[in-house]
Design an enzyme around this catalytic site. Structure first.
Site, short mmCIF file in Angstrom:
data_model
loop_
_atom_site.label_atom_id
_atom_site.label_comp_id
_atom_site.label_asym_id
_atom_site.label_seq_id
_atom_site.Cartn_x
_atom_site.Cartn_y
_atom_site.Cartn_z
N THR A 15 4.75 -8.72 -3.72
CA THR A 15 3.42 -8.18 -4.05
C THR A 15 2.95 -8.62 -5.43
O THR A 15 1.75 -8.77 -5.67
CB THR A 15 3.45 -6.63 -3.99
OG1 THR A 15 3.72 -6.25 -2.65
CG2 THR A 15 2.16 -6.00 -4.43
N SER A 62 8.89 -10.14 0.94
CA SER A 62 10.35 -10.01 0.98
C SER A 62 10.86 -9.39 2.28
O SER A 62 12.06 -9.41 2.56
CB SER A 62 10.88 -9.23 -0.23
OG SER A 62 10.69 -7.85 -0.07
N ASP A 94 10.31 -4.55 -0.94
CA ASP A 94 10.85 -4.03 0.33
C ASP A 94 12.35 -4.28 0.47
O ASP A 94 13.09 -3.41 0.94
CB ASP A 94 10.12 -4.65 1.52
CG ASP A 94 8.72 -4.08 1.70
OD1 ASP A 94 8.41 -3.06 1.06
OD2 ASP A 94 7.94 -4.65 2.48
N1 ASP Z 1 5.97 -6.16 1.30
C1 ASP Z 1 6.10 -6.46 -0.09
C2 ASP Z 1 7.35 -7.30 -0.32
O1 ASP Z 1 8.41 -6.76 -0.21
C3 ASP Z 1 6.17 -5.20 -0.90
C4 ASP Z 1 6.27 -5.39 -2.40
O2 ASP Z 1 6.55 -6.43 -2.94
O3 ASP Z 1 6.04 -4.38 -3.13
O4 ASP Z 1 7.27 -8.48 -0.55
#
Ligand code: ASP
Length: 330
Positions: A15, A62, A94
């Site tokens: 993110t 991730s 994640d």
């Molecule tokens: N879905 C995102 C990831 O894990 C969540 C984050 O980075 O906060 O890449």
């Protein structure tokens, strides 16, 4: 004048570099160069803390991380180890706890800090937590300590003990069954038990390779032991983790599954479903019975750490799984 510290950033997406798509969803930019630019733009003054270079590992959410990415991180750390004072891994939240656990088990002799961080809000947004997390990760990477850590919000968490505890709070990570390794307030305070940096010339031993085919099963009242016995017919599956009740309790009726698993030499690790749970399988008859049938106690360890240790052990030391699961340490 003292030499400026050097940090290597291993870029893994997340993110922290995400952008909003027209449909409102968040995703990493298509181009790796734009993703890296977003990261650099989070705080242009990072180089006042340490000189830094960026190595590209992956530009992914991730959720999509695989053991092959962990292997790439490990090879990169090994290759560049002697040229930097510390390492910052920017990563999605994640699966950050899994990656931190994977590095903790696969690197031996680590004498410098390896710090994972990311953000809950995309780095390009004004309200993002990216800047603070990145700055604190850089600071930690230059400090007199060693080990794998997650730096997030006000917490410094040991890599092998972390879990993502909130999907939305900026304080997203917690230590499972233990205390944080440190605290970030106006100053950074590190607990006295955290190992110091090894200032003598040294090498790390890195053993990449993780067996991805493990199965995690959660008990629910009335669940059928036959389902797990059926799973044993799948030859691809090399190890099982059961998320049991309370102190590691499993209903009567699973004995045949445990006997069959033992006959197949398939390791079965038992973890607790409790939010802050450790196993104490001798306590109740419903735990003791399966312990006698070869169940391996997960004790106070997080699911992330148990899963990764099982994956690593199956690949490297399949005859020592029980010891590997039991060994805890920094
Ligand atoms: N879905 C995102 C990831 O894990 C969540 C984050 O980075 O906060 O890449």
């Amino acid at each position: 004048m003292a030499r400026k510290q050097k940090v290597l950033v291993l870029f893994c997406g997340g993110t922290i570099v995400m952008e909003e798509r027209p449909d409102g969803s968040l995703a990493v930019p298509d181009s790796k160069d734009s993703a890296i630019k977003i990261l650099r733009d989070v705080e242009p003054r990072l180089s006042t803390i340490a000189e830094y270079d960026i190595e590209f590992i992956a530009n992914i959410d991730s959720t999509n991380i695989t053991p092959a990415d962990w292997d790439r991180i490990l090879h990169c750390l090994k290759k560049h180890y002697k040229n930097y004072d510390g390492f910052v891994i920017t990563h999605g939240t994640d699966t950050m706890a899994y990656t931190a656990a994977a590095l903790s088990i696969a690197i031996k002799g680590l004498g410098k800090p390896v710090v994972l961080t990311g953000s809950q809000i995309p780095g390009g947004r004004i309200e993002s937590d990216a800047k603070r997390n990145l700055i604190n990760a850089f600071k930690l990477a230059t400090m007199d300590l060693s080990g794998v850590f997650i730096v997030f919000d006000e917490r410094i968490i040991l890599g092998s003990r972390a879990t993502k505890a909130s999907e939305s709070r900026l304080d997203a990570f917690q230590t499972v069954n233990g205390e944080d390794a440190g605290e970030i307030n106006i100053e950074i305070n590190i607990k006295s038990w955290v190992p110091k940096r090894n200032t003598k010339p040294h090498h790390i031993q890195v053993r990449p390779g993780f067996e991805p085919d493990i199965f995690v099963y959660t008990l629910t009242p009335g669940c059928d032991p036959g389902d797990l016995e059926f799973l044993l017919n799948n030859k691809k599956i090399k190890g099982i983790i059961i998320r049991a009740y309370g102190t590691g309790n499993i209903p009567y009726g699973f004995e045949r599954f445990f006997k069959k698993a033992r006959a197949k030499k398939l390791p079965v690790v038992v973890a607790s479903q409790c939010l802050h749970g450790k196993t104490l399988m001798h306590l109740y008859d419903v735990g003791r019975k399966v312990l006698e049938l070869g169940a391996i106690e997960g004790r106070e360890q997080s699911l992330e750490n148990l899963a990764v240790k099982l994956m690593w052990g199956l690949r490297h030391e399949p005859h020592r799984i029980e010891e590997i699961i039991k060994e805890t340490g920094y």
